[in-house]
Every structure is written in C-alpha cells, then in structure tokens.
Design a protein around this motif. Structure first.
Motif, short mmCIF file in Angstrom:
data_model
loop_
_atom_site.label_atom_id
_atom_site.label_comp_id
_atom_site.label_asym_id
_atom_site.label_seq_id
_atom_site.Cartn_x
_atom_site.Cartn_y
_atom_site.Cartn_z
N VAL A 131 -12.68 2.19 0.16
CA VAL A 131 -12.58 0.98 0.98
C VAL A 131 -12.50 -0.28 0.12
O VAL A 131 -11.60 -1.11 0.29
N LYS A 132 -13.44 -0.42 -0.79
CA LYS A 132 -13.45 -1.61 -1.65
C LYS A 132 -12.17 -1.69 -2.47
O LYS A 132 -11.55 -2.75 -2.56
N GLY A 133 -11.76 -0.58 -3.06
CA GLY A 133 -10.55 -0.57 -3.88
C GLY A 133 -9.32 -0.95 -3.10
O GLY A 133 -8.46 -1.70 -3.58
N MET A 134 -9.19 -0.44 -1.85
CA MET A 134 -8.04 -0.77 -1.01
C MET A 134 -8.01 -2.25 -0.67
O MET A 134 -6.96 -2.90 -0.72
N LEU A 135 -9.15 -2.79 -0.28
CA LEU A 135 -9.21 -4.20 0.10
C LEU A 135 -8.92 -5.10 -1.09
O LEU A 135 -8.35 -6.19 -0.93
N MET A 136 -9.30 -4.67 -2.29
CA MET A 136 -9.08 -5.48 -3.48
C MET A 136 -7.67 -5.32 -4.04
O MET A 136 -7.18 -6.19 -4.76
N SER A 137 -7.01 -4.22 -3.70
CA SER A 137 -5.74 -3.90 -4.36
C SER A 137 -4.51 -4.06 -3.49
O SER A 137 -3.39 -4.16 -4.01
N VAL A 138 -4.68 -4.07 -2.17
CA VAL A 138 -3.55 -4.06 -1.26
C VAL A 138 -3.66 -5.20 -0.26
O VAL A 138 -4.70 -5.36 0.39
N THR A 139 -2.62 -5.99 -0.13
CA THR A 139 -2.62 -7.07 0.86
C THR A 139 -2.40 -6.50 2.26
O THR A 139 -1.93 -5.38 2.43
N ASP A 140 -2.74 -7.29 3.27
CA ASP A 140 -2.53 -6.86 4.65
C ASP A 140 -1.05 -6.58 4.90
O ASP A 140 -0.68 -5.63 5.60
N GLU A 141 -0.18 -7.41 4.33
CA GLU A 141 1.27 -7.23 4.53
C GLU A 141 1.74 -5.94 3.87
O GLU A 141 2.55 -5.20 4.44
N GLU A 142 1.24 -5.65 2.66
CA GLU A 142 1.61 -4.39 1.99
C GLU A 142 1.13 -3.19 2.79
O GLU A 142 1.85 -2.19 2.92
N PHE A 143 -0.07 -3.31 3.33
CA PHE A 143 -0.62 -2.21 4.13
C PHE A 143 0.21 -2.00 5.40
O PHE A 143 0.49 -0.87 5.79
N THR A 144 0.60 -3.11 6.02
CA THR A 144 1.41 -3.03 7.24
C THR A 144 2.77 -2.40 6.95
O THR A 144 3.23 -1.52 7.69
N ARG A 145 3.43 -2.86 5.89
CA ARG A 145 4.74 -2.31 5.54
C ARG A 145 4.65 -0.82 5.22
O ARG A 145 5.55 -0.05 5.57
N HIS A 146 3.55 -0.39 4.59
CA HIS A 146 3.40 1.02 4.28
C HIS A 146 3.22 1.83 5.56
O HIS A 146 3.76 2.94 5.68
N ALA A 147 2.48 1.28 6.51
CA ALA A 147 2.29 1.96 7.79
C ALA A 147 3.62 2.09 8.54
O ALA A 147 3.92 3.12 9.15
N ILE A 148 4.44 1.04 8.47
CA ILE A 148 5.77 1.07 9.10
C ILE A 148 6.64 2.13 8.43
O ILE A 148 7.35 2.89 9.10
N TYR A 149 6.56 2.19 7.10
CA TYR A 149 7.32 3.20 6.36
C TYR A 149 6.93 4.61 6.81
O TYR A 149 7.80 5.47 7.04
N LEU A 150 5.63 4.86 6.94
CA LEU A 150 5.18 6.18 7.37
C LEU A 150 5.67 6.50 8.78
O LEU A 150 6.06 7.64 9.08
N ALA A 151 5.66 5.47 9.65
CA ALA A 151 6.17 5.67 11.01
C ALA A 151 7.66 6.00 10.99
O ALA A 151 8.13 6.90 11.70
N GLU A 152 8.41 5.28 10.17
CA GLU A 152 9.85 5.53 10.07
C GLU A 152 10.12 6.91 9.46
O GLU A 152 11.08 7.59 9.84
#
Length: 400
Positions: A131-152
C-alpha cells in the motif's frame, strides 16, 4: 456530422426480436427491435452523437445501466465517447500503452484463462499490494490509466473469444488473503472508488460475476463500504466462496491456477511484494498532500492531536496517515472517555518510531466506543531538531 437513422442502419435482429434485458418484462416490441432502443438511437441521432459503429448489444448496455431511462442513458453514453477520446481508446491505446515499471512488476493479479461458460477471468489480489509503496510510486492518473488498460485487455480477449460464448463479458476473482487494516486507508479507498466508477460508467454490463476467496473479516468491511457507492446491480454480482477450491465449480481445473486448487501452471499472475524505494516520487507526495494539516513538534516536546468521536459512532475504524518532512518521529495512540485534562489516557498503541521521513505511514485501529482518541507525536529524544508532521485522519463506519 449528422448520423442519419435510416433503414440501412436500423438496429435489427434478423433471426429473433432483440429485447434489452431491462425491458424483457414488457410486451410491446417492434419487429426486430425494442422501441426503447429505437428511441434511444433517435435521441442520439437528434443530438448528433455517433452510434452506428456499435452493435445493438453494445447500445443496449447503456440503457440497461440506467434502467431504461433514455435521457440518463444518452448522457452516460455521450460521456463514454468523451472518455474514449480523452484516453485515445480508438487510437491504439491498448497496443501503445506501456505500464509504469512499478505496476508491471508489483501490481498483484492478472488476466488468465476462462470460466466454464467461456468468459475471460481476471484475478485481483489486493492483500498482496504494498500500500505505502503504491501510494508513493504511482499517481492517481497512472493508476487510472492502468485500470483502463486492464479493462481494454479483458474486452479484447472477450471479443477475441466471442464465438465460444453468447456475449463479450468477463469474470473477476478477488483473493482477500493478506488483506489488513492498512488496506482500508483513506487514500486506498479513494482509489478504489475512482476505479469502480470508471468501470461502472464506461464498461456497463460487462461483469458476469465476482467471486471472492480467502475473505477475512476486514474485507467484508470493505464490501460494506463499497456497497454504499457501488451500483446495486454490480454489487449483486458479488459472491463470497467458503473456500478457494469452490472456484472449481465455476472454472475448470485446467483453467484454474494451482494456487486455487486447479491444475494450471501460469506466470501470468503478478505476486506483488514490497516496492523498492527507488520507485518513490517525493514531489508527487508533497503535491497531493499540500492541503493536509501540519504540526511542528519542537525538540524535547510532545504534541497531542485529539480526534473526538460522538456517541452515535460507536462502531468504526479509525484511519490515519502521516509523514515527516525530515527525520523520523515517535507516534502513539491514546484514548480518553472524555476531553478532561485530569483523566489519565489509556494507551491503545504503544510508542513506535516508523520510517516516515517523506514516506507516509498509514495504519488503522478497530474501535468499539466513543470518546477522544489522541495521536501523540513525541520528539522528546531530540535536543536540537524540530520536526514537522503532515497528517490525515478519517473514520470508516463498520458493521457490528
């Protein structure tokens, strides 16, 4: 450009009458298409909103997502087209997307195999996320784009295999092993809310079922929180299984990974794990927490930050995150029944000194009574250096 609603482009079903699921209890059906679907397309046409590249099945999803409310469905569909344009989904997004290395290596889960009905399966393992590593390493926009990629990606695989099943949908398996209080922090829940909304608003009626295995008590609390914001139809598709081997009722052994009692050996599922600090983005941390409260703890002193819970909120989880601008600091959690300076506080969490310099420490406490909860930041050990603490505190209502 106007998209004319003419005979050539009329939505039809040659072998049978197509009726969106949300209207199947209604008797009035035009030849080949339900009148609501025709009206929906007429509305889009009148507003100049393109629709002809979508099948009748895809168009009906927007109506079903809004329970047949045409105006609401038009708004949802129009927003989705803007969403597609924003992320370039029709311009090779899936093929061009390169995941941030930290997500590629440490975001747990993945897409693998099919269930017995032929639907593609995505595995999620939130308890294995740092959790800490993700919050420190990934922006909300990067996380959103990755979720969209997985959906696609899921949509691509579903359509690629569409000859083997009646519709291009997917199944999700959520593994709750390792899920703890740290996964219920405000930042984590906010990201989950954003991702859930992206899926509900832009991939309606794609989810067949969600199976949850290894479901601890705390994960059930998360489900109760999600239920308040999740579409009821989506939430109704969630099933908690007694044991992971129960997945064999829905997924054949040759398609189910060995970790869940199947026979499939695969490297498609990322295990997660601790994220190296080399991935941390300090500038992003400072930008996203600029509105958090701050307190200076001078050398040789302590600072108490009280958090009052009223009598009406007697079952809850207290969440907090904090970090220091420089050097570590000692933190403890205390409790008093009333805000009375003569009352000696009870220690709920003993003093500890986490690695919190420009690195948020997030934790939670399962509470069962109202009163005053005190966050004590101690700098008694330091004779010269003051320390600035940046913090955020919130509560999460829980089931009894």
């Amino acid at each position: 450009q106007k998209h004319g609603f003419d005979h050539e482009h009329r939505i039809e079903c040659s072998n049978s009458i197509f009726v969106p699921r949300c209207f199947r209890d209604q008797a009035t059906v035009m030849e080949g298409v339900h009148p609501k679907l025709t009206e929906f397309c007429h509305k889009l046409d009148g507003l100049g909103i393109p629709w002809k590249n979508f099948s009748q099945r895809d168009l009906s999803r927007w109506l079903e997502a809004r329970d047949g409310d045409i105006d609401a469905a038009v708004e949802l569909y129009d927003n989705h087209l803007k969403f597609r344009q924003q992320y370039g989904l029709d311009d090779g997004f899936r093929e061009k997307y390169i995941p941030p290395p930290v997500l590629d290596k440490y975001y747990p889960g993945g897409i693998f195999g099919h269930d017995k009905e032929g639907y593609v399966v995505k595995y999620e393992m939130p308890g294995k996320a740092d959790v800490k590593g993700m919050l420190m390493s990934v922006t909300d926009e990067e996380f959103t784009r990755h979720a969209i990629y997985l959906a696609e990606q899921m949509l691509y695989h579903a359509r690629e295999d569409s000859d083997n099943k009646p519709d291009d949908k997917w199944v999700i398996v959520v593994d709750g092993e390792g899920f703890g209080l740290k996964h219920l922090s405000k930042s984590v829940l906010e990201r989950q809310r954003i991702i859930t909304k992206v899926f509900e608003d832009n991939y309606p009626d794609r989810l067949v079922k969600t199976y949850i295995v290894n479901c601890p008590k705390l994960f059930k609390i998360l489900l109760s929180v999600m239920q308040k914001t999740m579409d009821p139809t989506t939430f109704a598709k969630i099933t908690t299984l007694d044991k992971k081997e129960d997945l064999l009722k829905y997924i054949s052994a040759d398609q189910l990974p060995t970790r869940y009692g199947g026979k499939a050996k695969t490297t498609a599922l990322v295990e997660g794990g601790k994220i190296p600090e080399a991935f941390y983005q300090v500038e992003r941390l400072l930008r996203t927490t600029e509105n958090w409260p701050k307190v200076e703890v001078k050398a040789g002193t302590e600072v108490d930050i009280p958090f009052v819970i009223s009598e009406g909120n007697n079952r809850f989880i207290l969440n907090w995150e904090f970090f220091t601008m420089k050097n570590r600091i000692t933190m403890s959690l205390l409790y008093k029944e009333k805000d009375d300076p003569t009352e000696d506080p009870t220690v709920l969490m003993p003093p500890h000194k986490p690695d919190c310099q420009l690195c948020p420490e997030s934790d939670s406490f399962d509470c069962d009574r109202a009163g005053v909860y005190i966050f004590r930041f101690s700098n008694l050990a330091s004779k010269l250096k003051s320390k600035t603490v940046v913090y955020s505190v919130s509560t999460l209502e829980r089931q009894s």
